[in-house]
Design an enzyme around this catalytic site. Structure first.
Site, mmCIF file in Angstrom:
data_model
loop_
_atom_site.group_PDB
_atom_site.id
_atom_site.type_symbol
_atom_site.label_atom_id
_atom_site.label_comp_id
_atom_site.label_asym_id
_atom_site.label_seq_id
_atom_site.Cartn_x
_atom_site.Cartn_y
_atom_site.Cartn_z
ATOM 1 N N ASP A 100 -7.503 11.165 0.760
ATOM 2 C CA ASP A 100 -7.649 9.709 0.743
ATOM 3 C C ASP A 100 -8.957 9.355 1.448
ATOM 4 O OD1 ASP A 100 -7.104 9.971 3.439
ATOM 5 O OD2 ASP A 100 -5.082 9.157 3.311
ATOM 6 N N SER A 101 -9.263 8.067 1.495
ATOM 7 C CA SER A 101 -10.571 7.647 2.025
ATOM 8 C C SER A 101 -10.530 7.440 3.527
ATOM 9 C CB SER A 101 -10.981 6.328 1.368
ATOM 10 O OG SER A 101 -10.136 5.290 1.838
ATOM 11 N N GLY A 102 -9.349 7.410 4.103
ATOM 12 C CA GLY A 102 -9.219 7.114 5.521
ATOM 13 C C GLY A 102 -8.934 5.656 5.815
ATOM 14 N N GLY A 103 -9.223 4.801 4.853
ATOM 15 C CA GLY A 103 -9.103 3.359 5.083
ATOM 16 C C GLY A 103 -7.687 2.913 5.411
ATOM 17 N N PHE A 104 -6.722 3.454 4.700
ATOM 18 C CA PHE A 104 -5.345 3.012 4.904
ATOM 19 C C PHE A 104 -4.887 3.301 6.330
ATOM 20 C CE2 PHE A 104 -0.730 3.516 4.793
ATOM 21 C CZ PHE A 104 -0.354 2.314 4.214
ATOM 22 N N ASP A 154 -11.563 1.704 0.411
ATOM 23 C CA ASP A 154 -11.142 0.384 -0.060
ATOM 24 C C ASP A 154 -10.542 -0.375 1.109
ATOM 25 O OD1 ASP A 154 -8.923 2.002 0.213
ATOM 26 O OD2 ASP A 154 -7.785 0.955 -1.325
ATOM 27 N N GLN A 197 -7.256 -2.777 -6.429
ATOM 28 C CA GLN A 197 -6.571 -3.657 -5.486
ATOM 29 C C GLN A 197 -6.248 -4.971 -6.196
ATOM 30 O OE1 GLN A 197 -5.238 -3.045 -2.627
ATOM 31 N NE2 GLN A 197 -6.196 -1.112 -1.965
ATOM 32 N N GLY A 224 -2.578 -0.630 -2.405
ATOM 33 C CA GLY A 224 -2.023 -1.930 -2.046
ATOM 34 C C GLY A 224 -0.636 -2.180 -2.593
ATOM 35 N N ASP A 274 1.875 10.546 -4.075
ATOM 36 C CA ASP A 274 1.961 11.279 -2.806
ATOM 37 C C ASP A 274 2.818 10.461 -1.879
ATOM 38 O OD1 ASP A 274 -0.263 9.222 -2.129
ATOM 39 O OD2 ASP A 274 0.285 10.102 -0.206
#
Lengths: 383, 383
Positions: A100-104, A154, A197, A224, A274
């Site tokens: 993942d991007s890390g954002g969450f 995101d 999103q 989201g 996931d």
């Protein structure tokens, strides 16, 4: 002509093999092997699927793992993983990895977050150290980890949310998608996925999907969702959104979910999933089987010599009594968490493998109905 | 003529296969398979070797496990284990199991202990419930567990201790040995071991050994060591005691120890060992290899791509970098404890397997010297 499933490809590719209504059966080829879809990706948060050796994860049927950029950038650090040969060698998992991007996790775990057009600064939830994540740095970290499928950064907001907030986060995510694509460049062995999103608003979701497609990605993630909304809202958003996504690219519903979430999402055209739920539930004494979820902490299992499911293809569902599992859970023995994590990941893989076979056979509706009937019938009656 | 090592016998038997000075190479036959001696028995405290599946324990080379009567009588309860088919089926370990008498843990863990000639009453350290353990009840519990090698109840005191206290506990243990033998009766598939007490006093130990032999047991355990005394005292007691024990019965040093304790005890004629140390040390981030003990928590391993021991026969010592193990230990991931428990049990089994081969070859002194030299040389230099 598609390559055989057990071969590795020299570049990332998705092949749609069959459809049954909106439900899709496909295959992702990567230079580290194939991923059969619909696919469930176990989560190896910080470089390990909790309580399992990598070969045990593979033996459940997993083709691909997910790694968390946020956790790995903090410990042990992306540059360290790269110096040690990348995440696959680090954890001895030689098959594909999606990151993942890390954002969450920045939004859900980190402290003192500050979001700007440029990116997000935050402090580690572990030691308070200061970090920055931008679209470019997220791509860099995921490349250092040697991820096979990379996510754009995101902004993921919770639901319910005001429309202007959903619009703002969606538009920011689109601008970050553009920057991510530029930063990613040309890396044929890796894939970059854009993230849709737009909250629970069909029009915003469609605009996000269209915007991402005009940039062009190897796959489309759906972010989201499963962020506080009822399941019916998630399903409505998926039903409205998946027709807006290209049929020749994989669709990944991020962070979802329980078995009935996954079945309903496959029904609506999603290919990849996931979730930490199966291993987390296992650590809390819950077992998923075709009969639904079983709470092994419950005293009803104390003297029960029966296995979890004597007809399961998973040896761990047949070899240990419920009384033994109850005992391990009550005494907080590691082996209880180990077995139940394996049991749950195995069941998740059985669920998606069954879906794949049913879609190929044009019998997905029957499969979904039978699966739900068995869940609704519930566990064995007490002895 | 001795049966082949992989066959099961219809009754308990010990065969002395070779000697090299006091060091002995033997084989115990049971109806659940053979135990090669010198043997190390991993401890499956409460029905599980912590952090390992039973087949993983077997794969390290273990022929036999130890189960703790005290823990199992409290949870899940001996009658419950019996109703579920015995401890072997309960934990899915079909090879031999040795159980202790429960006495040692009553003394070290239980509350409100009261010791009389009849036995010991105590309260559970878990829920405060009241229990009694007598020589007869201990045999009954171990029989309910379906143990293959049963221990008499004894009184184990700490060291140093006054001679009159060592004498009193030794004589009480002898009277309990007599009652245990009567309670055990005639069970040819099981073995009953007497336990030598007598503290660090050679004369008391010899009287204990003689008294037990006049009662007659299938094996002789050595209790009351590794209870606070220096290693040299333990070694002296063993050197004085083992000549007093019959050569045609196995000798079991209870609760010992670290690798150098085990090597020194084999050198003095001991055949069997158990200890929680290898799994406990593993959970605390320590790895035993032929180079001694390695603390994976230490920051020196943070960036070290080298495996624990590239020449080890154990795949887990070769496949994971020290940096990865350091990371797992620092993040308190279950997999770290799982791997290091396996690494340590594997090393203990290598140690006793090497001793067995050396005794057969008449080269035990060389083996012991080389092993100690490698330990003393220590771990790889920092990179």
């Amino acid at each position: 002509m598609p390559i055989a499933a057990d071969q590795s490809a020299d570049h990332f590719a998705f092949t749609l093999l069959a459809s049954d209504g909106p439900a899709r059966r496909g295959r992702i080829d990567t230079h580290r092997g194939a991923v059969q879809t619909p696919a469930f990706m176990p989560v190896g948060t910080v470089g390990t699927v909790k309580g399992m050796y990598p070969e045990q994860v593979r033996a459940t049927g997993a083709d691909i793992l997910l790694g968390n950029t946020y956790h790995l950038m903090l410990r042990p650090g992306a540059e360290r993983v790269a110096a040690l040969g990348g995440l696959h060698d680090f954890m001895d998992w030689q098959r594909p990895i999606l990151t993942d991007s890390g954002g969450f996790q920045v939004m859900s775990l980190a402290k003192l977050r500050k979001l700007t057009e440029h990116g997000v600064t935050f402090r580690s939830h572990i030691d308070g150290s200061a970090h920055e994540l931008t679209p470019e740095r997220s791509i860099e970290i995921q490349t250092l980890l040697d991820s096979d499928i990379i996510m754009q950064l995101d902004e993921c907001i919770g639901l319910p949310a005001p429309r202007e907030e959903m619009l703002r986060a969606m538009e920011l995510s689109l601008r970050w998608a553009e920057r991510s694509k530029t930063a990613f460049g040309n890396q044929p062995k890796r894939a970059l996925f854009g993230i849709v999103q737009g909250g629970d608003d069909a029009e915003l979701r469609a605009r996000s999907a269209a915007g991402l497609q005009s940039i062009g990605f190897s796959g489309y993630s759906i972010g989201g969702l499963a962020v506080g909304e009822p399941q019916e809202v998630m399903f409505r958003v998926l039903s409205e959104l998946t027709p807006e996504l290209p049929s020749d690219r994989p669709r990944y519903l991020m962070g979802v979910g329980k078995p009935d979430d996954i079945l309903g999402a496959i029904e609506r055209g999603v290919d990849m999933f996931d979730c930490v739920h199966p291993t987390r539930a296992g650590r809390h004494g819950h077992a998923y089987t075709r009969m639904g979820v079983i709470n092994l902490k419950n005293a009803r299992h104390k003297d029960d010599p029966r296995p979890l499911d004597e007809h399961s293809p998973n040896p761990n569902c047949r070899r240990f009594s419920r009384a033994y599992l109850h005992h391990l859970v009550r005494t907080e023995e590691m082996l209880g968490a180990m077995i139940l994590s394996q049991v749950n990941l195995h069941y998740y893989q059985e669920l998606v493998a069954g879906a794949r076979a049913a879609i190929e056979a044009g019998a997905f509706a029957d499969y979904a109905a039978q699966t739900r009937t068995a869940w609704a019938a519930g566990d064995l009656p007490p002895r």
